[in-house]
Design an enzyme around this catalytic site. Structure first.
Site, PDB file in Angstrom:
ATOM      1  CB  CYS A  34      35.765  64.150  88.566  1.00 52.68           C
ATOM      2  SG  CYS A  34      35.902  62.686  89.618  1.00 52.68           S
ATOM      3  CE  LYS A  39      33.904  62.520  95.703  1.00 48.93           C
ATOM      4  NZ  LYS A  39      33.189  62.235  94.457  1.00 48.93           N
ATOM      5  NE  ARG A  64      37.817  60.050  91.410  1.00 45.89           N
ATOM      6  CZ  ARG A  64      37.896  59.526  90.200  1.00 45.89           C
ATOM      7  NH1 ARG A  64      38.625  60.112  89.257  1.00 45.89           N
ATOM      8  NH2 ARG A  64      37.253  58.402  89.906  1.00 45.89           N
ATOM      9  CD  GLU A 111      35.919  73.387  98.158  1.00 46.16           C
ATOM     10  OE1 GLU A 111      34.908  73.594  97.466  1.00 46.16           O
ATOM     11  OE2 GLU A 111      37.063  73.312  97.673  1.00 46.16           O
ATOM     12  CE  LYS A 136      31.751  60.133  98.070  1.00 44.69           C
ATOM     13  NZ  LYS A 136      31.654  60.188  96.640  1.00 44.69           N
ATOM     14  CB  SER A 163      31.933  52.066  98.360  1.00 44.36           C
ATOM     15  OG  SER A 163      33.135  52.785  98.147  1.00 44.36           O
ATOM     16  CE1 TYR A 168      26.509  52.521  97.317  1.00 46.87           C
ATOM     17  CE2 TYR A 168      27.961  53.205  99.114  1.00 46.87           C
ATOM     18  CZ  TYR A 168      27.562  53.294  97.792  1.00 46.87           C
ATOM     19  OH  TYR A 168      28.202  54.172  96.941  1.00 46.87           O
TER      20      TYR A 168
HETATM   21  C1  PBG Z   1      31.985  60.218  91.528  1.00 49.70           C
HETATM   22  C2  PBG Z   1      31.665  59.623  92.850  1.00 49.70           C
HETATM   23  C3  PBG Z   1      32.456  58.823  93.676  1.00 49.70           C
HETATM   24  C4  PBG Z   1      31.656  58.466  94.751  1.00 49.70           C
HETATM   25  C5  PBG Z   1      30.419  59.075  94.574  1.00 49.70           C
HETATM   26  N1  PBG Z   1      30.444  59.795  93.395  1.00 49.70           N
HETATM   27  C6  PBG Z   1      33.844  58.299  93.492  1.00 49.70           C
HETATM   28  C7  PBG Z   1      35.007  59.159  93.530  1.00 49.70           C
HETATM   29  O1  PBG Z   1      34.929  60.364  93.761  1.00 49.70           O
HETATM   30  O2  PBG Z   1      36.077  58.622  93.277  1.00 49.70           O
HETATM   31  C8  PBG Z   1      32.058  57.555  95.893  1.00 49.70           C
HETATM   32  C9  PBG Z   1      30.952  56.841  96.573  1.00 49.70           C
HETATM   33  C10 PBG Z   1      31.347  55.708  97.439  1.00 49.70           C
HETATM   34  O3  PBG Z   1      32.532  55.391  97.661  1.00 49.70           O
HETATM   35  O4  PBG Z   1      30.424  55.059  97.938  1.00 49.70           O
HETATM   36  N2  PBG Z   1      32.921  61.231  91.519  1.00 49.70           N
END
Ligand code: PBG
Length: 313
Positions: A115, A180, A202, A218, A233, A259, A298
């Site tokens: 990232c 996140k 990550r 944060e 998230k 997702s 989604y």
């Molecule tokens: C980019 C990003 C990610 C997601 C949104 N922006 C992937 C990650 O951080 O690996 C995940 C979204 C999802 O799983 O629906 N950094």
């Protein structure tokens, strides 16, 4: 009577639809691990989808781009003719009153899939901030209303605010992926956005799922740096975090129904093991109850359709 005393409402106007855009023409490619989610080219394929989002009363879309080529610093991320910039110009003209939000990160654009830009095998935080500044200015110039930095770099909101203001885009807002987590629930997304890290993970920049106080820190930092909307998230395994952040800030709060959360529901529904409609509406309502004003999901279009049917009863 249940309607009369209902405490929390889920509405189409609370939802944001994520969309994946690709180069090429007439492309509508379904993502294997996310049935019903597609990568679309910036032409009729994308228009048909956005027309529906718009008609359903969903106020915003969140754009993710798949570049033509990747390199060490992710050059297409801030290119004038990059995939997201092209999509923005196209959509801005066609939908003047649709809110256009862009995900701002390097992982879809870099050859290593991290990232940020790398130095000595790790992400170089401050060098990444400079790139993010270029990305948001190019998105603003192409018509983005809101930029949504998702890379969890320290100082990203301040750097982005300064870059936007410096280029005269004082009217664009920042939706920060403030809290996140380093989550396995992003698995299917990495197929959708082709953004899996080539090595490592990550955990240098995303949070430990065991921590909630760190999330409050944060969130406070991003608020102080000028974020307009905060995000937690993923959503479902972190509703306590949504609630905790809600109680500490007066900013609008978003939850990202990611997702993996989507794919679990789709897989079980395909097996006939769950009532998909009820499960989706229950999960999204739970996010609202936990304190989210806005939900990125989604399921947005299906949920909006179901909500309209229920209102019509
Ligand atoms: C980019 C990003 C990610 C997601 C949104 N922006 C992937 C990650 O951080 O690996 C995940 C979204 C999802 O799983 O629906 N950094």
């Amino acid at each position: 009577m249940r309607r009369l005393v209902r405490e929390h409402e889920l509405r189409a106007s609370d939802l944001i639809q994520p969309l994946f855009v690709v180069h090429g023409s007439n492309i509508e490619r379904e993502i294997g691990s996310m049935p019903g989610v597609y990568q679309r080219s910036v032409d009729g394929a994308l228009e048909r989808e956005v027309d529906q989002v718009h008609a359903l009363g969903i106020p915003a879309i969140l754009l993710f781009g798949l570049p033509a080529a990747k390199d060490e610093i992710g050059s297409e991320n801030f290119a004038e003719d990059g995939i997201v910039q092209r999509a923005l110009r196209h959509l801005r003209q066609r939908y003047p009153d649709l809110l256009l939000i862009t995900d701002v990160c390097c992982c879809e654009y870099t050859s290593h899939g991290h990232c940020g830009v790398m130095r000595d095998g790790a992400v170089d935080n401050d060098a990444t901030l400079e790139i993010l500044g270029r990305v948001v200015v190019s998105h603003a110039e192409a018509g983005a209303d809101i930029v949504a930095p998702s890379g969890m770099m320290d100082g990203m909101v301040a750097a982005i605010r300064a870059a936007l203001d410096g280029a005269g885009h004082t009217d664009r807002a920042i939706l920060s992926y403030a809290v996140k987590y380093a989550s396995a629930f992003y698995g299917p997304f990495r197929e959708a956005a082709d953004s899996a890290p080539a090595f490592g993970d990550r955990r240098q920049y995303q949070m430990d799922p065991a921590n909630v106080r760190e999330g409050l820190l944060e969130a406070a930092l991003d608020e102080a740096e000028g974020a307009d909307i905060l995000m937690v998230k993923p959503a479902l395994a972190y509703l306590d975090v949504v609630r905790a952040v809600r109680e500490r800030t007066d900013l609008p709060l978003a939850a990202y129904n990611v997702s993996g959360e989507y794919s679990l529901v789709k897989a079980a529904a395909r097996q006939g093991w769950i009532d998909e409609r009820r499960v989706v509406l229950e999960a999204l309502t739970g996010m609202r109850r936990a304190g989210a004003d806005v939900i990125i999901t989604y399921h947005a279009q299906e949920a909006a359709r179901w909500l309209a049917e229920e209102a019509g009863r």
